[in-house]
Write a protein that holds these residues in place. Sequence first.
Motif, PDB file in Angstrom:
ATOM      1  N   UNK A 102      42.584  31.280  37.991  1.00 49.25           N
ATOM      2  CA  UNK A 102      41.441  31.202  37.075  1.00 49.25           C
ATOM      3  C   UNK A 102      40.234  30.573  37.769  1.00 49.25           C
ATOM      4  N   UNK A 103      40.470  29.557  38.564  1.00 46.48           N
ATOM      5  CA  UNK A 103      39.360  28.905  39.277  1.00 46.48           C
ATOM      6  C   UNK A 103      38.743  29.852  40.304  1.00 46.48           C
TER       7      UNK A 103
ATOM      8  N   UNK B   8      48.496  30.023  37.944  1.00 45.60           N
ATOM      9  CA  UNK B   8      47.469  30.501  37.010  1.00 45.60           C
ATOM     10  C   UNK B   8      46.182  29.690  37.053  1.00 45.60           C
TER      11      UNK B   8
ATOM     12  N   UNK C 238      38.612  28.538  30.515  1.00 46.73           N
ATOM     13  CA  UNK C 238      38.687  27.688  31.707  1.00 46.73           C
ATOM     14  C   UNK C 238      37.353  26.977  31.939  1.00 46.73           C
TER      15      UNK C 238
ATOM     16  N   UNK D 185      47.229  33.055  31.713  1.00 46.07           N
ATOM     17  CA  UNK D 185      46.839  34.430  31.425  1.00 46.07           C
ATOM     18  C   UNK D 185      47.755  35.106  30.406  1.00 46.07           C
TER      19      UNK D 185
ATOM     20  N   UNK E  96      38.711  33.013  40.048  1.00 44.49           N
ATOM     21  CA  UNK E  96      37.980  34.023  39.279  1.00 44.49           C
ATOM     22  C   UNK E  96      36.616  33.476  38.832  1.00 44.49           C
ATOM     23  N   UNK E  97      36.604  32.192  38.455  1.00 42.75           N
ATOM     24  CA  UNK E  97      35.337  31.542  38.093  1.00 42.75           C
ATOM     25  C   UNK E  97      34.367  31.618  39.263  1.00 42.75           C
TER      26      UNK E  97
ATOM     27  N   UNK F 176      30.946  38.289  32.668  1.00 41.08           N
ATOM     28  CA  UNK F 176      32.332  38.312  33.136  1.00 41.08           C
ATOM     29  C   UNK F 176      32.731  39.748  33.446  1.00 41.08           C
ATOM     30  N   UNK F 177      33.644  39.962  34.419  1.00 44.10           N
ATOM     31  CA  UNK F 177      33.965  41.318  34.831  1.00 44.10           C
ATOM     32  C   UNK F 177      34.675  42.163  33.786  1.00 44.10           C
TER      33      UNK F 177
ATOM     34  N   UNK G 124      33.034  35.216  39.795  1.00 38.77           N
ATOM     35  CA  UNK G 124      32.015  35.645  38.825  1.00 38.77           C
ATOM     36  C   UNK G 124      30.629  35.194  39.274  1.00 38.77           C
TER      37      UNK G 124
ATOM     38  N   UNK H  87      39.438  39.243  30.680  1.00 45.06           N
ATOM     39  CA  UNK H  87      39.229  38.190  31.666  1.00 45.06           C
ATOM     40  C   UNK H  87      38.198  37.193  31.185  1.00 45.06           C
TER      41      UNK H  87
ATOM     42  N   UNK I  54      52.974  32.284  41.774  1.00 47.76           N
ATOM     43  CA  UNK I  54      51.689  32.505  41.112  1.00 47.76           C
ATOM     44  C   UNK I  54      51.214  31.234  40.423  1.00 47.76           C
TER      45      UNK I  54
ATOM     46  N   UNK J 173      38.446  33.260  31.114  1.00 49.06           N
ATOM     47  CA  UNK J 173      37.513  32.522  31.951  1.00 49.06           C
ATOM     48  C   UNK J 173      36.663  31.583  31.116  1.00 49.06           C
TER      49      UNK J 173
END
Lengths: 82, 186
Positions: free
Chosen positions: A45-46, A41, B119, B182, A48-49, B107-108, A52, B112, A39, B116
Amino acid sequence: MNLFAVWRVLPATNMLKWGDMTKHQAEKGHQMRALASDFDPVAAALQQLHQVVASEELPEDFRKILDAIDARLAEARTGPRP
Amino acid sequence: MIARLAEAPVSPETLAADQRFRDELVALLPSLRSFARGLCGWRNIADDMVQDAMLRGWAARASYAPGTNFRAWMFMILRNQFYTTLRKDKRIESWDPEVAERVLVEAPAQQGALHLADVARAMQRLPAEQREVLMLIGANGASYEEAAEIIGCAVGTIKSRLARGRKALTAMIDGPVGDALFDRVA
């Protein structure tokens, strides 16, 4: 009936299933540990960015440009409007 | 801006190619938008850049060779657009504490969103050359080779920028490198 009594009355087939399940759980646990060590992270995260923004509805300005492109394509197919 | 779409009549083959180009462009829009957003941090400027790249790409579609890497071709146009905008608009490089909220409009999930936001905020503090590599490879799933093609440098340079970007990003978010992103609690 105590646990030992239950053990005694369990058919042999169930005993085998129990053994298979234990083996299966061990394999699953091994896989989960391998996944956990893989995994990343920062990558998660990227991604997930990206998700979105990518899941946002396309703003109206973009639609206008696409409509204009579509109109040009339609015009090229059928010829210019009089 | 849309007036730039005007052009001469086309043959049926060109028309079919144009239609494919249009369809590929539409499919790529989410990736282009996320790349631009990650690069500049401003939603409106990022979307303007993508729209301009769309129009430039459409205007230059005759120079695109069908069957080659359309994604790399469009990302190159967008990247050039970013650096052109960067030279004109100094807001893009300046740090702003609200940058994460601009990057992440919605954001969802709340937990998160906290991560996010960290980040996104940290990303905007990285040099643009590291940010673009992180966005291409980490967020958009480009290969080292594809990223090298888009940026116009060696694969080794990409790997080096990626490693430095990851290290800096992790350090900014979680302190020492190696801590899980996380595992943070607000």
